[in-house]
Design a protein around this motif. Structure first.
Motif, PDB file in Angstrom:
ATOM      1  N   ARG A 191       0.831  -1.205   0.000  1.00  0.00           N
ATOM      2  CA  ARG A 191       0.000   0.000   0.000  1.00  0.00           C
ATOM      3  C   ARG A 191       0.866   1.255   0.000  1.00  0.00           C
ATOM      4  O   ARG A 191       0.616   2.196  -0.761  1.00  0.00           O
ATOM      5  CB  ARG A 191      -0.913  -0.011   1.227  1.00  0.00           C
ATOM      6  N   ASN A 192       1.895   1.246   0.846  1.00  0.00           N
ATOM      7  CA  ASN A 192       2.795   2.402   0.905  1.00  0.00           C
ATOM      8  C   ASN A 192       3.519   2.602  -0.422  1.00  0.00           C
ATOM      9  O   ASN A 192       3.718   3.738  -0.848  1.00  0.00           O
ATOM     10  CB  ASN A 192       3.807   2.243   2.041  1.00  0.00           C
ATOM     11  N   ARG A 240       2.378   1.851  -3.403  1.00  0.00           N
ATOM     12  CA  ARG A 240       1.388   2.416  -4.323  1.00  0.00           C
ATOM     13  C   ARG A 240       1.225   3.917  -4.084  1.00  0.00           C
ATOM     14  O   ARG A 240       1.208   4.719  -5.020  1.00  0.00           O
ATOM     15  CB  ARG A 240       0.035   1.738  -4.146  1.00  0.00           C
ATOM     16  N   ILE A 241       1.094   4.287  -2.815  1.00  0.00           N
ATOM     17  CA  ILE A 241       0.880   5.690  -2.466  1.00  0.00           C
ATOM     18  C   ILE A 241       2.104   6.526  -2.839  1.00  0.00           C
ATOM     19  O   ILE A 241       1.981   7.604  -3.441  1.00  0.00           O
ATOM     20  CB  ILE A 241       0.555   5.833  -0.962  1.00  0.00           C
ATOM     21  N   LYS A 242       3.305   6.037  -2.503  1.00  0.00           N
ATOM     22  CA  LYS A 242       4.526   6.770  -2.827  1.00  0.00           C
ATOM     23  C   LYS A 242       4.698   6.924  -4.332  1.00  0.00           C
ATOM     24  O   LYS A 242       5.136   7.970  -4.812  1.00  0.00           O
ATOM     25  CB  LYS A 242       5.753   6.075  -2.234  1.00  0.00           C
ATOM     26  N   ALA A 281       2.289   7.083  -6.553  1.00  0.00           N
ATOM     27  CA  ALA A 281       1.322   8.088  -7.009  1.00  0.00           C
ATOM     28  C   ALA A 281       1.819   9.499  -6.694  1.00  0.00           C
ATOM     29  O   ALA A 281       1.666  10.413  -7.514  1.00  0.00           O
ATOM     30  CB  ALA A 281      -0.031   7.840  -6.355  1.00  0.00           C
ATOM     31  N   VAL A 282       2.422   9.674  -5.527  1.00  0.00           N
ATOM     32  CA  VAL A 282       2.958  10.989  -5.137  1.00  0.00           C
ATOM     33  C   VAL A 282       4.109  11.383  -6.062  1.00  0.00           C
ATOM     34  O   VAL A 282       4.160  12.516  -6.559  1.00  0.00           O
ATOM     35  CB  VAL A 282       3.414  10.985  -3.657  1.00  0.00           C
ATOM     36  N   LYS A 331      -2.400  14.753  -3.120  1.00  0.00           N
ATOM     37  CA  LYS A 331      -1.850  13.400  -2.984  1.00  0.00           C
ATOM     38  C   LYS A 331      -0.864  13.314  -1.815  1.00  0.00           C
ATOM     39  O   LYS A 331      -0.856  12.330  -1.067  1.00  0.00           O
ATOM     40  CB  LYS A 331      -1.146  12.979  -4.277  1.00  0.00           C
ATOM     41  N   GLN A 356      -2.779  13.413   1.451  1.00  0.00           N
ATOM     42  CA  GLN A 356      -3.479  12.146   1.673  1.00  0.00           C
ATOM     43  C   GLN A 356      -2.490  11.087   2.167  1.00  0.00           C
ATOM     44  O   GLN A 356      -2.816  10.290   3.051  1.00  0.00           O
ATOM     45  CB  GLN A 356      -4.142  11.673   0.385  1.00  0.00           C
ATOM     46  N   ALA A 357      -1.292  11.085   1.600  1.00  0.00           N
ATOM     47  CA  ALA A 357      -0.268  10.132   2.033  1.00  0.00           C
ATOM     48  C   ALA A 357       0.111  10.377   3.480  1.00  0.00           C
ATOM     49  O   ALA A 357       0.324   9.433   4.253  1.00  0.00           O
ATOM     50  CB  ALA A 357       0.951  10.230   1.131  1.00  0.00           C
ATOM     51  N   LYS A 379      -2.552   9.048   5.808  1.00  0.00           N
ATOM     52  CA  LYS A 379      -2.542   7.590   5.932  1.00  0.00           C
ATOM     53  C   LYS A 379      -1.296   7.075   6.644  1.00  0.00           C
ATOM     54  O   LYS A 379      -1.156   5.875   6.870  1.00  0.00           O
ATOM     55  CB  LYS A 379      -2.630   6.939   4.545  1.00  0.00           C
ATOM     56  N   THR A 435       1.875   7.291   5.490  1.00  0.00           N
ATOM     57  CA  THR A 435       2.969   6.915   4.603  1.00  0.00           C
ATOM     58  C   THR A 435       4.122   7.896   4.762  1.00  0.00           C
ATOM     59  O   THR A 435       5.281   7.505   4.770  1.00  0.00           O
ATOM     60  CB  THR A 435       2.487   6.889   3.142  1.00  0.00           C
TER      61      THR A 435
END
Length: 87
Positions: A20-21, A23-25, A27-28, A57, A60-61, A64, A66
């Motif tokens: 998950r982290n 994916r988020i990183k 996207a950022v 983004k 949001q990270a 969460k 991240t």
């Protein structure tokens, strides 16, 4: 390899959180890269829109977990400085 049941569960949980982290990183990083590409192209209006998206983004990270909230704020401030310099 873990022998205890709770340790085995922790391994599974960590794998899920790591994915998950990532994916988020990713996207950022993509949002930041697109913002910087718009700046390099000299398109300030597009860069403003990309900045807002990147800021969203990043925050949001941070929400969460991240990124740490101070690290997220630092990233946003750095992007804002670049945008202001281009204007």
């Amino acid at each position: 390899m873990a022998n205890i049941k709770s340790a085995k569960k922790r391994i599974k949980v960590i794998e899920v959180k790591t994915a998950r982290n990532r994916r988020i990183k990713s996207a950022v990083k993509t949002a930041i890269r697109r913002f910087e590409e718009a700046l390099v192209a000299g398109n300030v209006e597009e860069a403003k829109a990309k900045f807002q998206f990147a800021e969203k983004k990043i925050m949001q990270a941070a929400a969460k977990g991240t990124f740490h909230k101070n690290a997220a704020s630092r990233k946003v401030a750095k992007l804002a400085m670049k945008l202001n310099k281009a204007m």
